[in-house]
Design a protein around this motif. Sequence first.
Motif, PDB file in Angstrom:
ATOM      1  N   GLY A 175       0.947  -1.350  -0.055  1.00  0.00           N
ATOM      2  CA  GLY A 175      -0.124   0.075  -0.006  1.00  0.00           C
ATOM      3  C   GLY A 175       0.997   1.390  -0.078  1.00  0.00           C
ATOM      4  N   ILE A 176       0.267   2.382  -0.235  1.00  0.00           N
ATOM      5  CA  ILE A 176       1.063   3.768  -0.086  1.00  0.00           C
ATOM      6  C   ILE A 176       1.012   4.485   1.017  1.00  0.00           C
ATOM      7  CG2 ILE A 176       1.073   4.459  -2.798  1.00  0.00           C
ATOM      8  CD1 ILE A 176      -1.312   5.399  -2.553  1.00  0.00           C
ATOM      9  N   GLN A 177       0.097   4.039   1.973  1.00  0.00           N
ATOM     10  CA  GLN A 177      -0.204   4.728   3.119  1.00  0.00           C
ATOM     11  C   GLN A 177       0.047   3.809   4.434  1.00  0.00           C
ATOM     12  OE1 GLN A 177      -3.615   7.114   3.026  1.00  0.00           O
ATOM     13  NE2 GLN A 177      -2.641   9.030   2.558  1.00  0.00           N
ATOM     14  N   GLU A 178       0.793   3.964   5.543  1.00  0.00           N
ATOM     15  CA  GLU A 178       0.939   2.967   6.419  1.00  0.00           C
ATOM     16  C   GLU A 178      -0.656   2.631   6.888  1.00  0.00           C
ATOM     17  OE1 GLU A 178       3.200   2.126  10.775  1.00  0.00           O
ATOM     18  OE2 GLU A 178       3.408   4.107   9.495  1.00  0.00           O
ATOM     19  N   SER A 179      -1.401   3.460   7.098  1.00  0.00           N
ATOM     20  CA  SER A 179      -2.833   3.207   7.617  1.00  0.00           C
ATOM     21  C   SER A 179      -3.723   2.401   6.566  1.00  0.00           C
ATOM     22  CB  SER A 179      -3.687   4.384   7.914  1.00  0.00           C
ATOM     23  OG  SER A 179      -3.509   5.568   6.888  1.00  0.00           O
ATOM     24  N   ARG A 180      -3.404   2.318   5.501  1.00  0.00           N
ATOM     25  CA  ARG A 180      -3.955   1.772   4.562  1.00  0.00           C
ATOM     26  C   ARG A 180      -3.264   0.382   3.914  1.00  0.00           C
ATOM     27  NH1 ARG A 180      -8.967   3.075   5.093  1.00  0.00           N
ATOM     28  NH2 ARG A 180      -9.560   2.623   2.925  1.00  0.00           N
ATOM     29  N   MET A 181      -2.375  -0.265   4.491  1.00  0.00           N
ATOM     30  CA  MET A 181      -1.374  -1.410   4.029  1.00  0.00           C
ATOM     31  C   MET A 181      -2.303  -2.656   4.300  1.00  0.00           C
ATOM     32  SD  MET A 181       1.403   0.107   3.276  1.00  0.00           S
ATOM     33  CE  MET A 181       2.859  -1.310   3.536  1.00  0.00           C
ATOM     34  N   ARG A 182      -2.056  -3.434   3.125  1.00  0.00           N
ATOM     35  CA  ARG A 182      -3.108  -4.621   3.236  1.00  0.00           C
ATOM     36  C   ARG A 182      -2.089  -5.759   3.005  1.00  0.00           C
ATOM     37  NH1 ARG A 182      -6.424  -1.044   1.040  1.00  0.00           N
ATOM     38  NH2 ARG A 182      -8.587  -1.190   1.606  1.00  0.00           N
ATOM     39  N   LEU A 183      -2.347  -7.065   3.770  1.00  0.00           N
ATOM     40  CA  LEU A 183      -1.623  -8.332   3.795  1.00  0.00           C
ATOM     41  C   LEU A 183      -2.605  -8.980   2.926  1.00  0.00           C
ATOM     42  CD1 LEU A 183       0.973  -9.989   4.142  1.00  0.00           C
ATOM     43  CD2 LEU A 183      -0.114 -10.526   6.197  1.00  0.00           C
ATOM     44  N   TYR A 184      -2.176  -9.082   1.760  1.00  0.00           N
ATOM     45  CA  TYR A 184      -3.114 -10.195   0.721  1.00  0.00           C
ATOM     46  C   TYR A 184      -2.900 -11.394   1.117  1.00  0.00           C
ATOM     47  CZ  TYR A 184      -4.556  -5.691  -1.440  1.00  0.00           C
ATOM     48  OH  TYR A 184      -4.785  -4.341  -1.679  1.00  0.00           O
ATOM     49  N   ASP A 185      -3.822 -12.427   0.674  1.00  0.00           N
ATOM     50  CA  ASP A 185      -3.786 -13.878   1.066  1.00  0.00           C
ATOM     51  C   ASP A 185      -2.366 -14.412   0.459  1.00  0.00           C
ATOM     52  OD1 ASP A 185      -6.106 -13.298   2.398  1.00  0.00           O
ATOM     53  OD2 ASP A 185      -7.448 -14.691   0.804  1.00  0.00           O
ATOM     54  N   ASP A 186      -2.086 -14.163  -0.698  1.00  0.00           N
ATOM     55  CA  ASP A 186      -0.923 -14.745  -1.493  1.00  0.00           C
ATOM     56  C   ASP A 186       0.375 -14.349  -0.488  1.00  0.00           C
ATOM     57  OD1 ASP A 186      -2.628 -15.842  -3.268  1.00  0.00           O
ATOM     58  OD2 ASP A 186      -1.810 -14.314  -4.821  1.00  0.00           O
ATOM     59  N   TYR A 187       0.287 -13.101  -0.243  1.00  0.00           N
ATOM     60  CA  TYR A 187       1.756 -12.867   0.436  1.00  0.00           C
ATOM     61  C   TYR A 187       1.579 -13.303   1.797  1.00  0.00           C
ATOM     62  CZ  TYR A 187       2.277  -9.360  -2.934  1.00  0.00           C
ATOM     63  OH  TYR A 187       2.501  -8.702  -4.167  1.00  0.00           O
ATOM     64  N   PHE A 188       0.451 -13.626   2.619  1.00  0.00           N
ATOM     65  CA  PHE A 188       0.378 -14.149   3.860  1.00  0.00           C
ATOM     66  C   PHE A 188       0.788 -15.763   3.748  1.00  0.00           C
ATOM     67  CE2 PHE A 188      -2.263 -16.825   6.911  1.00  0.00           C
ATOM     68  CZ  PHE A 188      -1.598 -16.153   7.998  1.00  0.00           C
ATOM     69  N   LEU A 189       0.248 -16.441   2.754  1.00  0.00           N
ATOM     70  CA  LEU A 189       0.367 -18.007   2.765  1.00  0.00           C
ATOM     71  C   LEU A 189       1.817 -18.027   2.290  1.00  0.00           C
ATOM     72  CD1 LEU A 189      -3.174 -18.860   1.095  1.00  0.00           C
ATOM     73  CD2 LEU A 189      -2.412 -19.347   3.435  1.00  0.00           C
ATOM     74  N   SER A 190       2.560 -17.174   1.552  1.00  0.00           N
ATOM     75  CA  SER A 190       4.013 -17.450   1.322  1.00  0.00           C
ATOM     76  C   SER A 190       4.845 -17.271   2.482  1.00  0.00           C
ATOM     77  CB  SER A 190       4.216 -16.599   0.228  1.00  0.00           C
ATOM     78  OG  SER A 190       4.543 -15.125   0.360  1.00  0.00           O
ATOM     79  N   ILE A 191       4.441 -17.005   3.688  1.00  0.00           N
ATOM     80  CA  ILE A 191       5.414 -16.685   4.846  1.00  0.00           C
ATOM     81  C   ILE A 191       5.590 -17.958   5.365  1.00  0.00           C
ATOM     82  CG2 ILE A 191       5.543 -15.970   7.191  1.00  0.00           C
ATOM     83  CD1 ILE A 191       3.518 -13.882   6.422  1.00  0.00           C
ATOM     84  N   HIS A 192       7.199 -18.273   5.455  1.00  0.00           N
ATOM     85  CA  HIS A 192       7.628 -19.687   6.176  1.00  0.00           C
ATOM     86  C   HIS A 192       7.194 -19.685   7.640  1.00  0.00           C
ATOM     87  CE1 HIS A 192      10.326 -19.939   2.654  1.00  0.00           C
ATOM     88  NE2 HIS A 192       9.981 -20.939   2.784  1.00  0.00           N
ATOM     89  N   SER A 193       6.796 -20.925   8.073  1.00  0.00           N
ATOM     90  CA  SER A 193       6.650 -20.909   9.534  1.00  0.00           C
ATOM     91  C   SER A 193       7.168 -22.264  10.174  1.00  0.00           C
ATOM     92  CB  SER A 193       5.106 -21.214   9.603  1.00  0.00           C
ATOM     93  OG  SER A 193       4.757 -21.298  11.153  1.00  0.00           O
TER      94      SER A 193
END
Length: 237
Positions: A175-193
Amino acid sequence: KIDELIEKTEEKIELLKEERIFLINHCVTKGLNPNVEMKDSGVEWIGKIPRGWDVKLLKFVFNPIREKSETGEEELLSVMIRKGVVKRRDYLGDDADHLTRSESLIGYIKCSKGNLVNNIMKMGFYCLGISDYDGIVSPGYSVFEMIESNNSPKFWDYLLKTEIYVSEYRKRSKGIQESRMRLYDDYFLSIHSLVPPVIEQNQIVEYLDEQNQKINSTIEKETQRIELLKEYRQSLI
């Protein structure tokens, strides 16, 4: 003297809260056995993990679901900072009859007990959690079910709210503003755990629930003590 006692008691409460955060962070990332052999996870921000644990992308742990409500009559749920998934009516008081500004809840996303719910706009503020309820959530949220049903939902609730994971959410949000940042599903699911064996997940949850209960009980007693001190101060004046 009373002010000093109140201040010391407030400091004790803050220390207890910090102790709880440290305890959760340590147990869900390193396990309960202090003598366990460790190995490199292969992921820099995760670091070393117990030898018997695995590392997987979250897409192999959670599956996104988008089943929509046809009636809008299910319990409306919301996701609050740190608290996780709650019944919206429990936090509206007298306005419980006006749960949302939407004219209809038809088309809201169905959520079941044990599902993970993410507020994609506030993931960097601990706005996610495993639901304890069946209901519906805003279409602006993301809902996931566990791929392996024997996983412990409560373990993942603890793990995914730790600072190292929330830090990753912030890095991957767009996103372009910190208050409007979004973590979309694809980016969430690509996190290692890290992924402990299920038996260890359950042991960690049992231990943390027990310790949490003790800490909460102590905090409650200290909070009551502060109120009594304030009342005594007022009566003294």
